[in-house]
Enzyme design. Sequence first.
Site, PDB file in Angstrom:
ATOM      1  N   ILE A 149       0.838  -1.205   0.000  1.00  0.00           N
ATOM      2  CA  ILE A 149       0.000   0.000   0.000  1.00  0.00           C
ATOM      3  C   ILE A 149       0.875   1.258   0.000  1.00  0.00           C
ATOM      4  O   ILE A 149       0.653   2.191  -0.784  1.00  0.00           O
ATOM      5  CB  ILE A 149      -0.970  -0.033   1.201  1.00  0.00           C
ATOM      6  CG1 ILE A 149      -1.925  -1.216   1.033  1.00  0.00           C
ATOM      7  CG2 ILE A 149      -1.745   1.283   1.321  1.00  0.00           C
ATOM      8  CD1 ILE A 149      -2.743  -1.564   2.264  1.00  0.00           C
ATOM      9  N   ASP A 168      11.309   2.598   6.426  1.00  0.00           N
ATOM     10  CA  ASP A 168      10.941   1.175   6.440  1.00  0.00           C
ATOM     11  C   ASP A 168      12.237   0.398   6.638  1.00  0.00           C
ATOM     12  O   ASP A 168      13.073   0.353   5.731  1.00  0.00           O
ATOM     13  CB  ASP A 168      10.256   0.780   5.117  1.00  0.00           C
ATOM     14  CG  ASP A 168       9.684  -0.634   5.163  1.00  0.00           C
ATOM     15  OD1 ASP A 168      10.313  -1.505   5.804  1.00  0.00           O
ATOM     16  OD2 ASP A 168       8.633  -0.881   4.559  1.00  0.00           O
ATOM     17  N   THR A 200       2.148   0.182   8.100  1.00  0.00           N
ATOM     18  CA  THR A 200       2.808  -1.027   8.620  1.00  0.00           C
ATOM     19  C   THR A 200       1.730  -1.961   9.179  1.00  0.00           C
ATOM     20  O   THR A 200       0.603  -1.521   9.417  1.00  0.00           O
ATOM     21  CB  THR A 200       3.754  -0.681   9.788  1.00  0.00           C
ATOM     22  OG1 THR A 200       2.941  -0.235  10.880  1.00  0.00           O
ATOM     23  CG2 THR A 200       4.741   0.408   9.426  1.00  0.00           C
ATOM     24  N   CYS A 227      -4.518   4.767   7.874  1.00  0.00           N
ATOM     25  CA  CYS A 227      -5.470   3.906   7.155  1.00  0.00           C
ATOM     26  C   CYS A 227      -4.925   2.482   7.194  1.00  0.00           C
ATOM     27  O   CYS A 227      -5.176   1.675   6.285  1.00  0.00           O
ATOM     28  CB  CYS A 227      -5.636   4.377   5.704  1.00  0.00           C
ATOM     29  SG  CYS A 227      -6.458   5.964   5.593  1.00  0.00           S
ATOM     30  N   ALA A 228      -4.130   2.165   8.236  1.00  0.00           N
ATOM     31  CA  ALA A 228      -3.544   0.816   8.344  1.00  0.00           C
ATOM     32  C   ALA A 228      -4.203   0.064   9.498  1.00  0.00           C
ATOM     33  O   ALA A 228      -5.149  -0.707   9.275  1.00  0.00           O
ATOM     34  CB  ALA A 228      -2.045   0.915   8.543  1.00  0.00           C
ATOM     35  N   ARG A 229      -3.776   0.322  10.725  1.00  0.00           N
ATOM     36  CA  ARG A 229      -4.377  -0.344  11.877  1.00  0.00           C
ATOM     37  C   ARG A 229      -4.424   0.621  13.062  1.00  0.00           C
ATOM     38  O   ARG A 229      -3.438   1.322  13.340  1.00  0.00           O
ATOM     39  CB  ARG A 229      -3.554  -1.574  12.297  1.00  0.00           C
ATOM     40  CG  ARG A 229      -3.895  -2.823  11.517  1.00  0.00           C
ATOM     41  CD  ARG A 229      -5.321  -3.297  11.786  1.00  0.00           C
ATOM     42  NE  ARG A 229      -5.688  -4.451  10.988  1.00  0.00           N
ATOM     43  CZ  ARG A 229      -6.194  -4.410   9.749  1.00  0.00           C
ATOM     44  NH1 ARG A 229      -6.407  -3.270   9.148  1.00  0.00           N
ATOM     45  NH2 ARG A 229      -6.521  -5.522   9.119  1.00  0.00           N
ATOM     46  N   GLU A 258     -12.928  -0.887  17.350  1.00  0.00           N
ATOM     47  CA  GLU A 258     -13.882  -0.504  16.297  1.00  0.00           C
ATOM     48  C   GLU A 258     -15.234  -1.157  16.546  1.00  0.00           C
ATOM     49  O   GLU A 258     -15.266  -2.363  16.810  1.00  0.00           O
ATOM     50  CB  GLU A 258     -13.340  -0.937  14.934  1.00  0.00           C
ATOM     51  CG  GLU A 258     -12.089  -0.148  14.562  1.00  0.00           C
ATOM     52  CD  GLU A 258     -11.448  -0.573  13.241  1.00  0.00           C
ATOM     53  OE1 GLU A 258     -11.973  -1.490  12.578  1.00  0.00           O
ATOM     54  OE2 GLU A 258     -10.425   0.021  12.876  1.00  0.00           O
ATOM     55  N   HIS A 276     -13.380   2.293   8.715  1.00  0.00           N
ATOM     56  CA  HIS A 276     -12.551   1.196   8.186  1.00  0.00           C
ATOM     57  C   HIS A 276     -12.982   0.837   6.751  1.00  0.00           C
ATOM     58  O   HIS A 276     -13.388  -0.294   6.475  1.00  0.00           O
ATOM     59  CB  HIS A 276     -12.624  -0.032   9.103  1.00  0.00           C
ATOM     60  CG  HIS A 276     -11.440  -0.943   8.960  1.00  0.00           C
ATOM     61  ND1 HIS A 276     -10.903  -1.628  10.002  1.00  0.00           N
ATOM     62  CD2 HIS A 276     -10.676  -1.281   7.888  1.00  0.00           C
ATOM     63  CE1 HIS A 276      -9.881  -2.358   9.596  1.00  0.00           C
ATOM     64  NE2 HIS A 276      -9.721  -2.157   8.290  1.00  0.00           N
ATOM     65  N   GLY A 278     -11.011   1.361   3.948  1.00  0.00           N
ATOM     66  CA  GLY A 278      -9.886   1.257   3.006  1.00  0.00           C
ATOM     67  C   GLY A 278     -10.119   0.225   1.919  1.00  0.00           C
ATOM     68  O   GLY A 278      -9.869   0.479   0.734  1.00  0.00           O
TER      69      GLY A 278
HETATM   70  N1  LIG Z   1      -7.845   0.278   6.109  1.00  0.00           N
HETATM   71  C1  LIG Z   1      -8.011  -0.849   5.503  1.00  0.00           C
HETATM   72  O1  LIG Z   1      -9.114  -1.238   5.182  1.00  0.00           O
HETATM   73  C2  LIG Z   1      -6.823  -1.669   5.154  1.00  0.00           C
HETATM   74  C3  LIG Z   1      -6.834  -2.434   3.973  1.00  0.00           C
HETATM   75  C4  LIG Z   1      -5.715  -3.184   3.656  1.00  0.00           C
HETATM   76  C5  LIG Z   1      -4.633  -3.200   4.502  1.00  0.00           C
HETATM   77  N2  LIG Z   1      -4.666  -2.488   5.643  1.00  0.00           N
HETATM   78  C6  LIG Z   1      -3.519  -2.489   6.543  1.00  0.00           C
HETATM   79  O2  LIG Z   1      -2.463  -1.755   5.942  1.00  0.00           O
HETATM   80  C7  LIG Z   1      -1.225  -2.218   6.439  1.00  0.00           C
HETATM   81  C8  LIG Z   1      -0.218  -2.361   5.306  1.00  0.00           C
HETATM   82  O3  LIG Z   1      -0.660  -3.294   4.361  1.00  0.00           O
HETATM   83  P1  LIG Z   1       0.279  -3.745   3.142  1.00  0.00           P
HETATM   84  O4  LIG Z   1      -0.516  -4.641   2.290  1.00  0.00           O
HETATM   85  O5  LIG Z   1       0.945  -2.575   2.542  1.00  0.00           O
HETATM   86  O6  LIG Z   1       1.343  -4.587   3.956  1.00  0.00           O
HETATM   87  P2  LIG Z   1       2.831  -4.952   3.524  1.00  0.00           P
HETATM   88  O7  LIG Z   1       3.213  -6.121   4.334  1.00  0.00           O
HETATM   89  O8  LIG Z   1       2.951  -5.036   2.046  1.00  0.00           O
HETATM   90  O9  LIG Z   1       3.667  -3.682   4.020  1.00  0.00           O
HETATM   91  C9  LIG Z   1       3.982  -3.423   5.351  1.00  0.00           C
HETATM   92  C10 LIG Z   1       5.319  -2.718   5.353  1.00  0.00           C
HETATM   93  O10 LIG Z   1       5.581  -2.303   6.683  1.00  0.00           O
HETATM   94  C11 LIG Z   1       6.971  -2.429   6.898  1.00  0.00           C
HETATM   95  N3  LIG Z   1       7.231  -2.457   8.326  1.00  0.00           N
HETATM   96  C12 LIG Z   1       7.068  -3.498   9.189  1.00  0.00           C
HETATM   97  N4  LIG Z   1       7.452  -3.121  10.425  1.00  0.00           N
HETATM   98  C13 LIG Z   1       7.843  -1.828  10.338  1.00  0.00           C
HETATM   99  C14 LIG Z   1       8.321  -0.901  11.282  1.00  0.00           C
HETATM  100  N5  LIG Z   1       8.501  -1.225  12.560  1.00  0.00           N
HETATM  101  N6  LIG Z   1       8.607   0.361  10.856  1.00  0.00           N
HETATM  102  C15 LIG Z   1       8.450   0.709   9.566  1.00  0.00           C
HETATM  103  N7  LIG Z   1       8.015  -0.154   8.611  1.00  0.00           N
HETATM  104  C16 LIG Z   1       7.709  -1.405   9.006  1.00  0.00           C
HETATM  105  C17 LIG Z   1       7.324  -3.704   6.185  1.00  0.00           C
HETATM  106  O11 LIG Z   1       8.701  -3.764   5.874  1.00  0.00           O
HETATM  107  C18 LIG Z   1       6.477  -3.604   4.923  1.00  0.00           C
HETATM  108  O12 LIG Z   1       7.209  -3.000   3.867  1.00  0.00           O
HETATM  109  C19 LIG Z   1      -1.537  -3.486   7.211  1.00  0.00           C
HETATM  110  O13 LIG Z   1      -1.617  -3.175   8.589  1.00  0.00           O
HETATM  111  C20 LIG Z   1      -2.911  -3.857   6.745  1.00  0.00           C
HETATM  112  O14 LIG Z   1      -3.612  -4.605   7.675  1.00  0.00           O
HETATM  113  C21 LIG Z   1      -5.722  -1.714   5.992  1.00  0.00           C
HETATM  114  O1  LIG Z   2     -12.213  -6.534   5.473  1.00  0.00           O
HETATM  115  C1  LIG Z   2     -12.062  -5.319   5.427  1.00  0.00           C
HETATM  116  O2  LIG Z   2     -12.842  -4.552   4.872  1.00  0.00           O
HETATM  117  C2  LIG Z   2     -10.809  -4.691   6.041  1.00  0.00           C
HETATM  118  C3  LIG Z   2      -9.595  -5.251   5.419  1.00  0.00           C
HETATM  119  C4  LIG Z   2      -8.313  -4.586   5.806  1.00  0.00           C
HETATM  120  O3  LIG Z   2      -8.292  -4.041   7.051  1.00  0.00           O
HETATM  121  C5  LIG Z   2      -7.163  -5.537   5.610  1.00  0.00           C
HETATM  122  O4  LIG Z   2      -6.307  -5.640   6.486  1.00  0.00           O
HETATM  123  O5  LIG Z   2      -7.113  -6.157   4.547  1.00  0.00           O
END
Ligand SMILES: NC(=O)c1ccc[n+]([C@@H]2O[C@H](COP(=O)([O-])OP(=O)(O)OC[C@H]3O[C@@H](n4cnc5c(N)ncnc54)[C@H](O)[C@@H]3O)[C@@H](O)[C@H]2O)c1
Ligand SMILES: O=C(O)CC[C@@H](O)C(=O)O
Length: 524
Positions: A149, A168, A200, A227-229, A258, A276, A278
Amino acid sequence: MFQVLAADSIKEEGLQPLLEQPDIQLHIGSIDSENIDIQKIDALLVRSATKVTSELLDRMPSLKIVGRAGVGVDNIDIAEATKRGIIVVNAPDGNTISTAEHTFAMMAALMRNIPQAHSTVKKGEWKRNQFIGNELYGKTLGIIGLGRIGSELAKRARAFGMSVKVYDPFLTKERAEILGVQLSTFDEVLAEADIITVHTPLTKETKGLLNERTLSQTKKGVYLLNCARGGIIDEMALAHFIENGHVAGAALDVFEVEPPGDHPLLKLDSVIVTPHLGASTKEAQLNVATQVAREIRTFFDDKPVANSINLPAMSKEIYEKIQPFHQLAKEMGKIVSECHNKGISELTATYSGTAAELETSFLTKALLAGFFENRIDIKVNEVNAIHIAKERGIIVGEKVTGNSYGYANTITITARGDGDVFTARGTFIEHYGPRIVNLDGFTIDFHPSGNLLYIQHMDRPGVIGHVGKVLGDHGVNIATMQVGRKEAGGEAIMVLSFDKPLSDDMIVKLESLQDIVAINSIVL
Ligand SMILES: NC(=O)c1ccc[n+]([C@@H]2O[C@H](COP(=O)([O-])OP(=O)(O)OC[C@H]3O[C@@H](n4cnc5c(N)ncnc54)[C@H](O)[C@@H]3O)[C@@H](O)[C@H]2O)c1
Ligand SMILES: O=C(O)CC[C@@H](O)C(=O)O
C-alpha cells in the site's frame, strides 16, 4: 463433503471457486448462525469482524484452514491456529489499490477540509473563508512502511508533485530508487514531513510508534493519517497534540477499538474519519474473496496454498519440484518411526543434491508430520509439526551435505534417543520414483509404499526360505522382497511388501522363527 463457512459478509460473487463443487457445501452466515453447526466446519472465511480466538478454535474441532479475505490477520490468533495445525491464508494484494486510493482521498480531503465544508453547505451555510486549505504540490509526504500500500501511495503522491520520504527498516536502497522515494531514518521522517502516513502491520514494534515522545519530534502543523491499523498512532497522544495545536489535523480510517464509540478524537473538528473503509470497494472485495476462495479450493485439492501466514508460500513451479520430495520425506518419517519404535530425543534431516536446493524446512516439517502420525493422536501436519516436536522435547536439526552417495539427491534422517541411533536414507529418481536406499546402515533398495514388513535377522542359511515358507503356507503372497547385510553371517535386514497388511498372528509366527531378531510392520 467439505463444509465451508463464509462469514463477515464476504462478497458472494468472489466465492465462485467454492460454489457448485460436488465435494463442498458452502454456508454463508456467521459463527453464531443457528442453522450452522460450526463443529463440522472445515474451512472458515472471515474479514475483520469475526475474531478467531482460541475459544472459537475450541468450538471448531474440524477446522483445517482459515481464509482472511484481506491483508491484516490481527483478528486471528495465529499462534493458536498453528499449534492446532490449522493453516491461515490471506489475500495480501487484492485490496492494495483500493486502500492506497482511500488513503490518498483522505489526505486530499484532510488538506482541503472537504468533510467539514461539505457538512456546512448541507446545513445551508456558505463559509468560504473558514475552509482555506493547503496544496499537496510541493509538500513532503512521510510514509512509514513502504510495502504494497505504501508503494502505491508513493507513486500517486509523486504524480501530485510531492516529495516522498520513507522509513521502512526492511526496504532496500534499490527499491527506494526504483520508486523515486528518499529512504530516511524514522527521526528524519518525523522532523521533515508535512504529512505523515503509516502503512505497517500492527505489531509489538509498531504499536504506539507515534506517541507523546515521537509526536513531539514532528514539525509544528504536521498532518497525520492512519489507514492501516488502529493503535499504530497512540490515540490519546494524537488527541493531545491536536488540542495543543502542534498537529494540524488527522485522517483516520481505523481505530484501536472498532467502532470507537464516544472517543475524544471524534470531538475534534480537524479530525476526519471513515469506518474502516480502506478495502471497501467492489473491486477489492471481489479480489480478496476470489483469492481466498481459490486458496481454499487449492487446499482441498491437497496442493500447497500460495499465501499462507504459517506455512512457506509456494508457486506452482516450486510445488511441482518439491512435491515428490515432500511425499518421500513424509514416508521416510513414518518408516523411521515404525522401524525404530523407541523414544527419540533428536531428529536430524540431511539433504543433498537437488533436494538441498529446495525449501528444505518444508520437507523437514513433512518428515516430522510422517514421524508423528502413528505416535500421537492429534493431527500433525506441516503447520504444527515443529511446535509438537518442541513440546515433546525433540530437537529438530537440518543439514545440507555435498555427499549424495552417488545419487542425484538424498534425504537422510538420523534419529537419536536413549543412546541409540537409527538412520534412513531415501532418494527420488527422475522417471522412476522414490526409493529407500539405506536403512539403519544397511544398503537396500525398495519403493516406500503399501504394506511393508521390516525384518531384522541374522544372515544365516535358510532364514529367507523359512520366512517365505511360513507366508506361503498361510496363503500370503509376497509382492516384493529386498535384503541387505553388512557382512556375511552378521546382522541383516529384509523388507517385504504385500498386497494386504499382514495379520498380527502372522507377525507372531514370523517372530518365532529362528534367527529373526525383530519385525516391524509399516503401512504407507
Ligand atoms: N484500512 C483498511 O481497510 C486496510 C486495507 C488493507 C490493509 N490495511 C492495513 O495496511 C497495512 C499495510 O498493508 P500492506 O498490504 O501494505 O502490507 P505490507 O506487508 O505489504 O507492508 C507493510 C510494510 O511495513 C513495513 N514495516 C514493518 N514493520 C515496520 C516498522 N517497525 N517500521 C516501519 N516499517 C515497518 C514492512 O517492511 C512492509 O514493507 C496493514 O496493517 C494492513 O492490515 C488496511
Ligand atoms: O475486510 C475489510 O474490509 C478490512 C480489510 C483490511 O483491514 C485488511 O487488512 O485487509
